[in-house]
Design a protein around this motif. Structure first.
Motif, PDB file in Angstrom:
ATOM      1  N   LEU A  78       0.847  -1.198   0.000  1.00  0.00           N
ATOM      2  CA  LEU A  78       0.000   0.000   0.000  1.00  0.00           C
ATOM      3  C   LEU A  78       0.880   1.244   0.000  1.00  0.00           C
ATOM      4  O   LEU A  78       1.750   1.390   0.853  1.00  0.00           O
ATOM      5  CB  LEU A  78      -0.899   0.016   1.241  1.00  0.00           C
ATOM      6  CG  LEU A  78      -1.781   1.262   1.405  1.00  0.00           C
ATOM      7  CD1 LEU A  78      -2.914   1.248   0.379  1.00  0.00           C
ATOM      8  CD2 LEU A  78      -2.344   1.348   2.824  1.00  0.00           C
ATOM      9  N   PRO A  79       0.694   2.176  -0.952  1.00  0.00           N
ATOM     10  CA  PRO A  79       1.452   3.421  -0.905  1.00  0.00           C
ATOM     11  C   PRO A  79       1.101   4.224   0.352  1.00  0.00           C
ATOM     12  O   PRO A  79      -0.088   4.397   0.673  1.00  0.00           O
ATOM     13  CB  PRO A  79       1.008   4.163  -2.175  1.00  0.00           C
ATOM     14  CG  PRO A  79       0.541   3.078  -3.090  1.00  0.00           C
ATOM     15  CD  PRO A  79      -0.111   2.066  -2.188  1.00  0.00           C
ATOM     16  N   VAL A  80       2.124   4.688   1.048  1.00  0.00           N
ATOM     17  CA  VAL A  80       1.918   5.432   2.288  1.00  0.00           C
ATOM     18  C   VAL A  80       2.850   6.635   2.307  1.00  0.00           C
ATOM     19  O   VAL A  80       4.030   6.534   1.951  1.00  0.00           O
ATOM     20  CB  VAL A  80       2.195   4.559   3.538  1.00  0.00           C
ATOM     21  CG1 VAL A  80       1.864   5.337   4.817  1.00  0.00           C
ATOM     22  CG2 VAL A  80       1.389   3.272   3.503  1.00  0.00           C
ATOM     23  N   TYR A  81       2.318   7.775   2.734  1.00  0.00           N
ATOM     24  CA  TYR A  81       3.111   8.990   2.923  1.00  0.00           C
ATOM     25  C   TYR A  81       2.972   9.416   4.377  1.00  0.00           C
ATOM     26  O   TYR A  81       1.860   9.658   4.854  1.00  0.00           O
ATOM     27  CB  TYR A  81       2.632  10.100   1.986  1.00  0.00           C
ATOM     28  CG  TYR A  81       3.317  11.437   2.184  1.00  0.00           C
ATOM     29  CD1 TYR A  81       4.620  11.534   2.669  1.00  0.00           C
ATOM     30  CD2 TYR A  81       2.663  12.624   1.863  1.00  0.00           C
ATOM     31  CE1 TYR A  81       5.238  12.753   2.839  1.00  0.00           C
ATOM     32  CE2 TYR A  81       3.271  13.852   2.015  1.00  0.00           C
ATOM     33  CZ  TYR A  81       4.563  13.918   2.510  1.00  0.00           C
ATOM     34  OH  TYR A  81       5.176  15.143   2.678  1.00  0.00           O
ATOM     35  N   GLY A  82       4.096   9.508   5.084  1.00  0.00           N
ATOM     36  CA  GLY A  82       4.098   9.927   6.474  1.00  0.00           C
ATOM     37  C   GLY A  82       4.819  11.243   6.663  1.00  0.00           C
ATOM     38  O   GLY A  82       5.933  11.425   6.160  1.00  0.00           O
ATOM     39  N   THR A  83       4.175  12.189   7.361  1.00  0.00           N
ATOM     40  CA  THR A  83       4.810  13.463   7.683  1.00  0.00           C
ATOM     41  C   THR A  83       5.039  13.544   9.182  1.00  0.00           C
ATOM     42  O   THR A  83       4.142  13.244   9.969  1.00  0.00           O
ATOM     43  CB  THR A  83       3.953  14.668   7.239  1.00  0.00           C
ATOM     44  OG1 THR A  83       2.680  14.626   7.892  1.00  0.00           O
ATOM     45  CG2 THR A  83       3.731  14.658   5.735  1.00  0.00           C
ATOM     46  N   CYS A  84       6.234  13.952   9.590  1.00  0.00           N
ATOM     47  CA  CYS A  84       6.608  14.167  10.983  1.00  0.00           C
ATOM     48  C   CYS A  84       6.331  12.909  11.819  1.00  0.00           C
ATOM     49  O   CYS A  84       7.053  11.929  11.702  1.00  0.00           O
ATOM     50  CB  CYS A  84       5.907  15.404  11.541  1.00  0.00           C
ATOM     51  SG  CYS A  84       6.645  16.050  13.065  1.00  0.00           S
ATOM     52  N   GLU A 190       2.033  15.566  -4.613  1.00  0.00           N
ATOM     53  CA  GLU A 190       1.963  15.202  -6.028  1.00  0.00           C
ATOM     54  C   GLU A 190       2.791  13.958  -6.312  1.00  0.00           C
ATOM     55  O   GLU A 190       2.359  13.064  -7.053  1.00  0.00           O
ATOM     56  CB  GLU A 190       2.458  16.372  -6.886  1.00  0.00           C
ATOM     57  CG  GLU A 190       1.533  17.572  -6.884  1.00  0.00           C
ATOM     58  CD  GLU A 190       2.176  18.796  -7.522  1.00  0.00           C
ATOM     59  OE1 GLU A 190       3.268  18.669  -8.106  1.00  0.00           O
ATOM     60  OE2 GLU A 190       1.584  19.888  -7.432  1.00  0.00           O
ATOM     61  N   ARG A 191       3.977  13.907  -5.728  1.00  0.00           N
ATOM     62  CA  ARG A 191       4.842  12.737  -5.913  1.00  0.00           C
ATOM     63  C   ARG A 191       4.173  11.490  -5.348  1.00  0.00           C
ATOM     64  O   ARG A 191       4.208  10.408  -5.954  1.00  0.00           O
ATOM     65  CB  ARG A 191       6.187  12.996  -5.225  1.00  0.00           C
ATOM     66  CG  ARG A 191       7.275  11.973  -5.521  1.00  0.00           C
ATOM     67  CD  ARG A 191       8.590  12.403  -4.858  1.00  0.00           C
ATOM     68  NE  ARG A 191       9.690  11.514  -5.181  1.00  0.00           N
ATOM     69  CZ  ARG A 191      10.474  11.627  -6.249  1.00  0.00           C
ATOM     70  NH1 ARG A 191      10.252  12.605  -7.115  1.00  0.00           N
ATOM     71  NH2 ARG A 191      11.472  10.783  -6.461  1.00  0.00           N
ATOM     72  N   PHE A 192       3.551  11.635  -4.188  1.00  0.00           N
ATOM     73  CA  PHE A 192       2.860  10.505  -3.568  1.00  0.00           C
ATOM     74  C   PHE A 192       1.692  10.054  -4.435  1.00  0.00           C
ATOM     75  O   PHE A 192       1.493   8.847  -4.654  1.00  0.00           O
ATOM     76  CB  PHE A 192       2.385  10.896  -2.173  1.00  0.00           C
ATOM     77  CG  PHE A 192       1.540   9.855  -1.508  1.00  0.00           C
ATOM     78  CD1 PHE A 192       2.043   8.590  -1.235  1.00  0.00           C
ATOM     79  CD2 PHE A 192       0.232  10.130  -1.152  1.00  0.00           C
ATOM     80  CE1 PHE A 192       1.255   7.620  -0.623  1.00  0.00           C
ATOM     81  CE2 PHE A 192      -0.560   9.175  -0.540  1.00  0.00           C
ATOM     82  CZ  PHE A 192      -0.045   7.915  -0.281  1.00  0.00           C
ATOM     83  N   LEU A 193       0.909  10.978  -4.954  1.00  0.00           N
ATOM     84  CA  LEU A 193      -0.238  10.605  -5.786  1.00  0.00           C
ATOM     85  C   LEU A 193       0.212   9.891  -7.060  1.00  0.00           C
ATOM     86  O   LEU A 193      -0.481   8.993  -7.539  1.00  0.00           O
ATOM     87  CB  LEU A 193      -1.074  11.838  -6.137  1.00  0.00           C
ATOM     88  CG  LEU A 193      -1.920  12.405  -4.999  1.00  0.00           C
ATOM     89  CD1 LEU A 193      -2.609  13.693  -5.435  1.00  0.00           C
ATOM     90  CD2 LEU A 193      -2.953  11.388  -4.519  1.00  0.00           C
ATOM     91  N   ALA A 194       1.374  10.268  -7.584  1.00  0.00           N
ATOM     92  CA  ALA A 194       1.905   9.561  -8.752  1.00  0.00           C
ATOM     93  C   ALA A 194       2.202   8.101  -8.404  1.00  0.00           C
ATOM     94  O   ALA A 194       1.941   7.197  -9.216  1.00  0.00           O
ATOM     95  CB  ALA A 194       3.157  10.251  -9.265  1.00  0.00           C
ATOM     96  N   VAL A 195       2.711   7.862  -7.202  1.00  0.00           N
ATOM     97  CA  VAL A 195       2.974   6.487  -6.744  1.00  0.00           C
ATOM     98  C   VAL A 195       1.658   5.735  -6.581  1.00  0.00           C
ATOM     99  O   VAL A 195       1.534   4.569  -6.980  1.00  0.00           O
ATOM    100  CB  VAL A 195       3.762   6.498  -5.424  1.00  0.00           C
ATOM    101  CG1 VAL A 195       3.876   5.100  -4.840  1.00  0.00           C
ATOM    102  CG2 VAL A 195       5.148   7.103  -5.637  1.00  0.00           C
ATOM    103  N   VAL A 196       0.655   6.400  -6.014  1.00  0.00           N
ATOM    104  CA  VAL A 196      -0.652   5.765  -5.827  1.00  0.00           C
ATOM    105  C   VAL A 196      -1.250   5.363  -7.165  1.00  0.00           C
ATOM    106  O   VAL A 196      -1.751   4.251  -7.342  1.00  0.00           O
ATOM    107  CB  VAL A 196      -1.605   6.722  -5.070  1.00  0.00           C
ATOM    108  CG1 VAL A 196      -3.013   6.138  -5.011  1.00  0.00           C
ATOM    109  CG2 VAL A 196      -1.092   6.976  -3.655  1.00  0.00           C
ATOM    110  N   ARG A 197      -1.190   6.268  -8.139  1.00  0.00           N
ATOM    111  CA  ARG A 197      -1.759   5.967  -9.453  1.00  0.00           C
ATOM    112  C   ARG A 197      -0.994   4.832 -10.136  1.00  0.00           C
ATOM    113  O   ARG A 197      -1.598   3.960 -10.777  1.00  0.00           O
ATOM    114  CB  ARG A 197      -1.752   7.229 -10.319  1.00  0.00           C
ATOM    115  CG  ARG A 197      -2.728   8.298  -9.835  1.00  0.00           C
ATOM    116  CD  ARG A 197      -2.824   9.449 -10.825  1.00  0.00           C
ATOM    117  NE  ARG A 197      -3.814  10.424 -10.376  1.00  0.00           N
ATOM    118  CZ  ARG A 197      -3.518  11.573  -9.779  1.00  0.00           C
ATOM    119  NH1 ARG A 197      -2.251  11.902  -9.563  1.00  0.00           N
ATOM    120  NH2 ARG A 197      -4.474  12.403  -9.403  1.00  0.00           N
ATOM    121  N   ALA A 198       0.327   4.838 -10.003  1.00  0.00           N
ATOM    122  CA  ALA A 198       1.131   3.775 -10.617  1.00  0.00           C
ATOM    123  C   ALA A 198       0.807   2.426  -9.987  1.00  0.00           C
ATOM    124  O   ALA A 198       0.751   1.395 -10.671  1.00  0.00           O
ATOM    125  CB  ALA A 198       2.613   4.092 -10.468  1.00  0.00           C
TER     126      ALA A 198
END
Length: 200
Positions: A78-84, A190-198
């Motif tokens: 699962l693509p995941v983006y974590g901040t802080c 935007e970079r994360f959404l590109a990973v999600v779409r891919a």
């Protein structure tokens, strides 16, 4: 769901700055939903782990019985983006965690909690991120972590002036020690959404 033109991105909504991520993602054309339960993990194409208090999010994830299903989905890709705090939760290893603190894992890195000091020592700075090009990223550090060690599969995307790593990616995982959602910076999302779409 996966395969649709407009991805659905979940935001773990146990604690932290959920609304700010919703606003950025919506502006970029993603559909968002708040995730608190295990069954909601099956309805998303990607997940954001927001800033907040990592130990509190850890405890609540266990209390809501969402931790183990979330760990499983991360292992499944699962693509995941974590901040802080989200970066701390994605790290395989943490330094200065509270007693018994656990992470979700997935990022082969050692991350130090509160690496830059207390809330009063929060700061903003500009970071050169070659993967994003110009202009520099305006980054807000609020009781922020830092990456101390990484495994061979991890790519460091940004460092502060003293050399500490503060952004990294590994496969479908993206993590930043700072809060782009609070400074008008959209390129990490935007970079994360590109990973999600891919992945879809």
């Amino acid at each position: 769901m996966a395969g649709e033109l407009t991805p659905r991105v979940g935001i773990l909504a146990l604690q932290g700055d959920v609304r700010e991520h919703e606003a950025v993602l919506a502006a970029l054309g993603a559909r968002t939903s708040r995730v608190r339960r295990a069954e909601e993990l099956r309805e998303i194409d990607g997940l954001v782990l927001p800033g907040g208090e990592s130990s509190t999010i850890d405890k609540l994830a266990r209390a809501f019985d969402v931790r183990e299903p979330l760990v499983a989905r991360i292992r499944e890709g699962l693509p995941v983006y974590g901040t802080c705090a989200g970066m701390i939760l994605l790290a395989d290893r943490i330094v200065d965690g509270i007693t018994g603190q656990q992470t979700f894992g997935g990022l082969d890195a050692t991350v130090r909690r509160n690496a830059f000091g207390r809330q009063s020592e929060s700061f903003e700075t500009e970071l050169a991120v070659s993967a994003l090009g110009d202009p520099p990223v305006r980054a807000a550090f609020i009781r922020a972590p830092a990456i101390e060690e990484t495994g061979p599969a991890v790519t460091v995307l940004a460092r502060v002036a003293d050399g500490r790593a503060v952004a990294a990616e590994q496969g479908a995982i993206l993590a930043t020690a700072f809060h782009p959602e609070q400074t008008g910076e959209t390129r990490f999302h935007e970079r994360f959404l590109a990973v999600v779409r891919a992945a879809g």
